[in-house]
Design a protein around this motif. Structure first.
Motif: not given
Ligand code: 5GP
Length: 189
Positions: A17-21, A26-28, A97-100, A122-132, A154-156
């Motif tokens: 599903g295009g998730i990078l862990k 960074i995340n844990h 939320s993309f992940t949830k 500042i944030d960890d990931f930019l995906a679809n820009g919803n948080a932004a 950034e997930k280009g």
């Protein structure tokens, strides 16, 4: 940023599903040296922007944001994902939320984000820009000014980067993922 790109290639894991862990640095579990190096790079890229406040969203944006805030000697405010009953002067917006795979209400107190603020998000990931998008809404509601948005990764291949740059926002990402097809990590040079 070379150091981050090398770490992604070495320790990043790709999921369906295009998730990078990047849970091991960074995340844990977090690597403070890399985190500080990333904060230094973000501060360098936004130098001269007159930033007087850093905004982030809990949880994973807080680590790079606090380090950048330390370097710039400006306060760091994190947008909350749970609405507390005691918050005064509350500003809220909806974020998908993309992940949830659901929307939720996020909030920040207008006591800490207001007119006259020049904000770096500042944030960890930019995906679809919803948080932004939610952050832009909060900054507008507060009457503050958005100076830029900095992301570690950034997930280009998702739309967030184009969307934000298309609105004329100064966006910086320290590593851009070109593709996660077939669970292979491909970085933009
Ligand atoms: P956006 O709001 O830009 O659509 O998605 C960004 C948010 O979703 C980030 O704050 C991050 O928490 C999460 N996210 C999106 N894609 C990924 C991913 O591939 N890996 C991880 N670890 N988080 C992601």
């Amino acid at each position: 940023m070379k150091q981050l790109k090398e770490r992604i290639m070495h320790d990043g894991r790709c999921f369906e599903g295009g998730i990078l862990k990047v849970d091991s640095f960074i995340n844990h579990q977090m690597d403070p040296r890399l985190m500080m190096a990333m904060a230094e790079e973000l501060v360098r890229r936004f130098s001269g922007s007159g930033i007087n406040k850093i905004l982030t969203i809990e949880a994973s944006g807080i680590a790079p944001a606090i380090m950048a805030g330390y370097l710039l000697e400006v306060p760091v405010v994190f947008v909350k994902k749970k609405v507390p009953s005691t918050m005064e002067n509350m500003l809220t917006t909806e974020v998908y939320s993309f992940t949830k795979n659901r929307s939720y209400t996020v909030c920040v107190s207008g006591d800490y984000l207001h007119r006259g603020d020049k904000v770096l998000f500042i944030d960890d990931f930019l995906a679809n820009g919803n948080a932004a998008k939610g952050i832009i809404d909060l900054v507008q509601q507060a009457g503050a000014e958005l100076s830029g948005m900095g992301f570690l990764i950034e997930k280009g291949f998702q739309q967030g980067g184009d969307l934000l740059r298309g609105e004329g926002i100064h966006v910086e990402s320290l590593a851009i993922i070109e593709s996660l097809d077939n669970c292979q990590i491909k970085l933009k040079e």
